[in-house]
Design a protein around this motif. Structure first.
Motif, PDB file in Angstrom:
ATOM      1  N   ASN A   1       0.827  -1.212   0.000  1.00  0.00           N
ATOM      2  CA  ASN A   1       0.000   0.000   0.000  1.00  0.00           C
ATOM      3  C   ASN A   1       0.857   1.257   0.000  1.00  0.00           C
ATOM      4  N   ALA A   2       1.906   1.250   0.807  1.00  0.00           N
ATOM      5  CA  ALA A   2       2.786   2.415   0.885  1.00  0.00           C
ATOM      6  C   ALA A   2       3.454   2.660  -0.468  1.00  0.00           C
ATOM      7  N   ALA A   3       3.859   1.566  -1.113  1.00  0.00           N
ATOM      8  CA  ALA A   3       4.521   1.708  -2.414  1.00  0.00           C
ATOM      9  C   ALA A   3       3.543   2.236  -3.458  1.00  0.00           C
ATOM     10  N   ALA A   4       2.276   1.818  -3.354  1.00  0.00           N
ATOM     11  CA  ALA A   4       1.268   2.260  -4.330  1.00  0.00           C
ATOM     12  C   ALA A   4       1.023   3.758  -4.199  1.00  0.00           C
ATOM     13  N   ALA A   5       1.048   4.267  -2.952  1.00  0.00           N
ATOM     14  CA  ALA A   5       0.823   5.698  -2.740  1.00  0.00           C
ATOM     15  C   ALA A   5       1.928   6.504  -3.428  1.00  0.00           C
ATOM     16  N   ARG A   6       3.168   6.032  -3.338  1.00  0.00           N
ATOM     17  CA  ARG A   6       4.291   6.713  -3.972  1.00  0.00           C
ATOM     18  C   ARG A   6       4.175   6.630  -5.494  1.00  0.00           C
ATOM     19  N   GLN A   7       3.764   5.456  -5.950  1.00  0.00           N
ATOM     20  CA  GLN A   7       3.607   5.253  -7.380  1.00  0.00           C
ATOM     21  C   GLN A   7       2.603   6.260  -7.962  1.00  0.00           C
ATOM     22  N   ALA A   8       1.546   6.536  -7.177  1.00  0.00           N
ATOM     23  CA  ALA A   8       0.511   7.463  -7.643  1.00  0.00           C
ATOM     24  C   ALA A   8       1.107   8.857  -7.846  1.00  0.00           C
ATOM     25  N   LEU A   9       2.013   9.251  -6.947  1.00  0.00           N
ATOM     26  CA  LEU A   9       2.679  10.551  -7.073  1.00  0.00           C
ATOM     27  C   LEU A   9       3.491  10.633  -8.369  1.00  0.00           C
ATOM     28  N   LEU A  10       4.200   9.542  -8.656  1.00  0.00           N
ATOM     29  CA  LEU A  10       5.016   9.524  -9.874  1.00  0.00           C
ATOM     30  C   LEU A  10       4.134   9.586 -11.113  1.00  0.00           C
ATOM     31  N   ALA A  11       3.030   8.847 -11.076  1.00  0.00           N
ATOM     32  CA  ALA A  11       2.153   8.782 -12.239  1.00  0.00           C
ATOM     33  C   ALA A  11       1.504  10.137 -12.509  1.00  0.00           C
ATOM     34  N   ALA A  12       1.417  10.960 -11.457  1.00  0.00           N
ATOM     35  CA  ALA A  12       0.770  12.269 -11.614  1.00  0.00           C
ATOM     36  C   ALA A  12       1.613  13.210 -12.484  1.00  0.00           C
ATOM     37  N   ALA A  13       2.912  12.945 -12.553  1.00  0.00           N
ATOM     38  CA  ALA A  13       3.769  13.787 -13.408  1.00  0.00           C
ATOM     39  C   ALA A  13       3.721  13.247 -14.826  1.00  0.00           C
ATOM     40  N   THR A  14       3.194  14.032 -15.766  1.00  0.00           N
ATOM     41  CA  THR A  14       3.115  13.573 -17.151  1.00  0.00           C
ATOM     42  C   THR A  14       3.629  14.670 -18.084  1.00  0.00           C
ATOM     43  N   GLY A  15       3.656  14.379 -19.357  1.00  0.00           N
ATOM     44  CA  GLY A  15       4.053  15.370 -20.356  1.00  0.00           C
ATOM     45  C   GLY A  15       5.546  15.415 -20.557  1.00  0.00           C
ATOM     46  N   PRO A  16       5.992  16.366 -21.408  1.00  0.00           N
ATOM     47  CA  PRO A  16       7.422  16.444 -21.712  1.00  0.00           C
ATOM     48  C   PRO A  16       8.251  16.751 -20.459  1.00  0.00           C
ATOM     49  N   GLY A  17       9.493  16.309 -20.460  1.00  0.00           N
ATOM     50  CA  GLY A  17      10.364  16.579 -19.325  1.00  0.00           C
ATOM     51  C   GLY A  17      10.646  18.070 -19.207  1.00  0.00           C
ATOM     52  N   ARG A  18      10.502  18.603 -18.006  1.00  0.00           N
ATOM     53  CA  ARG A  18      10.774  20.026 -17.793  1.00  0.00           C
ATOM     54  C   ARG A  18      11.045  20.271 -16.312  1.00  0.00           C
ATOM     55  N   THR A  19      11.746  21.352 -16.037  1.00  0.00           N
ATOM     56  CA  THR A  19      11.964  21.730 -14.652  1.00  0.00           C
ATOM     57  C   THR A  19      10.727  22.491 -14.162  1.00  0.00           C
ATOM     58  N   ALA A  20      10.703  22.778 -12.866  1.00  0.00           N
ATOM     59  CA  ALA A  20       9.537  23.448 -12.278  1.00  0.00           C
ATOM     60  C   ALA A  20       9.292  24.807 -12.937  1.00  0.00           C
ATOM     61  N   ASP A  21      10.365  25.436 -13.444  1.00  0.00           N
ATOM     62  CA  ASP A  21      10.185  26.743 -14.085  1.00  0.00           C
ATOM     63  C   ASP A  21      10.078  26.624 -15.609  1.00  0.00           C
TER      64      ASP A  21
END
Lengths: 85, 560
Positions: free
Chosen positions: B237-257
């Motif tokens: 369960n703990a690993a799945a919660a982290r996985q969800a965070l990673l999956a939330a990042a989509t689209g082309p690679g870019r920095t926060a700015d």
């Protein structure tokens, strides 16, 4: 003793897949069968390690010998495998 | 002992039977004798050889293709009647089965080794069968890393060398645990590249009984033996919660700015495309073409090559595909070329582009097939050469590419000389791609195949970061791109540092893409630059990593 003398045609010589096919066929036979390179000492044709160690290259001659029931047919088949390109 | 602690270096939860990798099977002592029942001892030896043969055959059937031919040939060797005869003779004289197997193999080993060439290469096959048989007879775990398994296993070792792990994938390995190593060791980097959980520096782990079920938490570093169901559920369960965070990042690679850093996949053939697309790769940053050339008696035909290149180009319409030309040499000889002369140091020999200078027809055929595949494709094809040391070679390669009709020609930066003179090279070529693994090998004069030198393969070493910085700066002076396609790019923390050093794209094993994408998205370009400067100011790899982490505040959100 019945024997066949053939020239090995395969590019890899009597190694790799040709050697495996040759030994597999020999191993199926109920009779003893040997193979020798040129005029060398014959080895057990059912032993992949012995056949590999003969180090037969493309264009070299081997003598295959067997005696007993089905020897002629077996030798024809082995000769065909050894001489296949 | 039911819990062990180490350093978690690749997050995730892995569960599977323990496979303990032994460095080598010890030689059975000379003079070892059996208890007098020669017939029973012979039967034991035959059974062991047959078990090894059947196992090789089963693995061959599963692998298929050329691997099957090789494994079936090995099975035939294990069933060799001449070998069995020698073993029987030795056991009949009172020798213990394991020693008899060792000596019987030694006879054949000598014959094959003496013959040289193809036969000498079979010695390794023979040694493998011998060691497997002795392992069965002595109740030791099987040597080597199984390339296929019914259930993914937890690979346990003192430390791992790249050679041990070349055949591994997520389908086979559930997790890695090593007794030695650190957060920057080869194991950690490989695990992240594969997306497999890993724990390193875990004392006592190699004493786990083979086959024990092991639960590995690659974030906390906890290794549980024979875990209960509830423990497994909590961890998952703990690993799945982290996985969800990673999956939330989509689209082309870019920095926060919003600074764009294309995230590309390393592929070794069309088979890797599915994973690349599934993980959101924007293109291919390293297409290794060796699979077309190795282990075959004839060079690949023009059409076969063209089809293999087109398959990858078609997968990324509008994206870019960077193809590395054939990287072969004395360590990866090509059966259809005359054998290269004996080279005491193949890594320093006639490999990569140097081999092309000897066999120009192979290069022409490859560049021609690439040009035909690119015609009419919607992807942007870039071609690069491995093992370039200076501008003369680079100019020669660029000219050959242009003559073949290829517009963009670049080079790998993997020789320190090329990094040091990057500004000169950037005038000649269209782009750079830094191969951090070979660059580390050549910079630290440390063979990357040696586990004992694994610490020198650490991409966090400040000297290596300096060379990356030099290469990226050289490229920038000519407004050329400078990517990284080594395992270093797969480490999300190091990926930020590479961007801070001026690297313009990152290419990695596809499973590592989501974590790198999420980590970059949490940091600004300026934070990356500050982290990079801090890392280069540190005297050691460990301190460089710690210094960089201190400037990357978004890591903890992701459990990194």
């Amino acid at each position: 003793m019945p024997e066949r003398r053939v020239t090995v045609q395969a590019e890899v010589g009597l190694h790799a897949r040709p050697a495996a096919t040759f030994v597999q066929r020999a191993a199926q036979a109920p009779i003893a069968v040997t193979v020798a390179k040129g005029g060398g000492e014959p080895v057990n044709a059912k032993s992949i390690l012995s056949v590999l160690a003969l180090d037969v290259r493309q264009g070299e001659n081997v003598v295959i010998s067997a005696e007993g029931e089905g020897a002629e047919e077996l030798l024809d088949e082995l000769a065909a495998i050894a001489s296949a390109p | 002992m039911d819990t062990l602690n180490g350093a978690g270096v690749s997050p995730g939860i892995g569960l599977g039977p323990a496979h303990v990798l032994l460095a080598e099977i010890p030689e059975p002592p000379p003079g070892a004798r059996h208890d007098g029942d020669a017939e029973a001892e012979k039967a034991r030896a035959y059974d062991a050889l047959e078990q090894v043969a059947a196992d090789l055959e089963a693995r061959g059937a599963k692998a298929g293709g050329e691997a099957q031919d090789v494994l079936e040939a090995q099975a035939m060797m294990a069933r060799d009647p001449g070998l069995a005869e020698s073993v029987a003779e030795l056991v009949g004289g009172g020798m213990a089965a394991a020693r008899a197997v060792y000596e019987a193999f030694a006879g054949y080993r000598e014959m094959l080794a003496g013959a040289g060439g193809y036969l000498a290469e079979r010695v390794a096959d023979l040694d493998d069968i011998r060691d497997r048989t002795i392992a069965v007879l002595s109740g030791l775990p099987m040597p080597g890393v199984p390339a296929a398994a019914d259930e993914p296993y937890v690979l346990i070792a003192r430390d791992l060398a790249p050679a041990d792990t070349a055949v591994l994938s997520r389908e086979v390995v559930a997790a890695f645990v090593t007794e030695e190593g650190g957060p920057t060791s080869h194991t950690a980097i490989l695990a992240r590249a594969l997306g497999v959980p890993a724990v390193v520096a875990c004392p006592g782990v190699t004493r786990i009984a083979p086959g024990t079920r092991v639960l590995v938490d690659g974030a906390s570093g906890v290794v549980r033996l024979s875990p209960g169901e509830d423990e497994i559920t909590t961890a998952r369960n703990a690993a799945a919660a982290r996985q969800a965070l990673l999956a939330a990042a989509t689209g082309p690679g870019r920095t926060a700015d919003g600074h764009l850093v294309p995230l590309l996949a390393n592929v070794g053939g069309p088979k890797d495309l599915e994973a690349a697309l599934a993980n959101g790769a924007e293109g291919v940053g390293l297409y290794r073409t060796e699979f077309l050339f190795l282990d075959r008696a004839e060079p690949p035909g023009a059409e076969e090559q063209e089809a293999a290149y087109r398959a990858v180009l078609n997968a990324f319409p509008g994206g870019r595909v960077v193809v590395r030309t054939l990287d072969a040499g004395a360590d990866k000889p090509l059966a259809f070329l005359p054998p290269p002369g004996e080279e005491p140091n193949p890594a320093l020999g006639e490999r990569g582009l140097r081999m092309f200078r000897v066999h120009q027809e192979v290069m022409s055929a490859q560049l021609g097939a690439l040009a035909r595949a690119a015609a009419g494709s919607r992807a942007k094809l870039q071609v690069m050469a491995p093992m370039v040391a200076g501008t003369t070679e680079a100019e020669w390669f660029v000219r050959a590419c242009h003559e073949a009709g290829l517009h963009e020609a670049g080079i790998m930066i993997e020789i320190p000389a090329a990094a040091l003179r990057a500004a000169d090279l950037a005038r000649v070529v269209d782009f750079f791609s830094i191969g951090t693994n070979d660059l580390a090998q050549y910079t630290f004069a440390a063979d990357r195949q040696l586990a004992s030198l694994a610490s020198l393969q650490d991409p966090w070493q400040p000297a290596l970061l300096d060379l990356v910085h030099l290469a990226a700066t050289g490229a920038r002076t000519q407004a050329k791109g400078c990517g990284v396609c080594g395992e270093a790019a797969a480490d999300p923390v190091l990926a930020c540092v590479l961007v801070g050093l001026g690297v313009t794209s990152l290419s990695m094993g596809a499973p590592a893409l989501p974590a790198v994408r999420a980590t970059l998205a949490r940091h600004t370009r300026e934070q990356c630059e500050v982290a990079a400067t801090a890392a280069r100011a540190a005297p050691t790899a460990q301190e460089a990593r710690a210094a960089a982490r201190a400037h990357l505040p978004g890591l903890s959100d992701l459990g990194l």
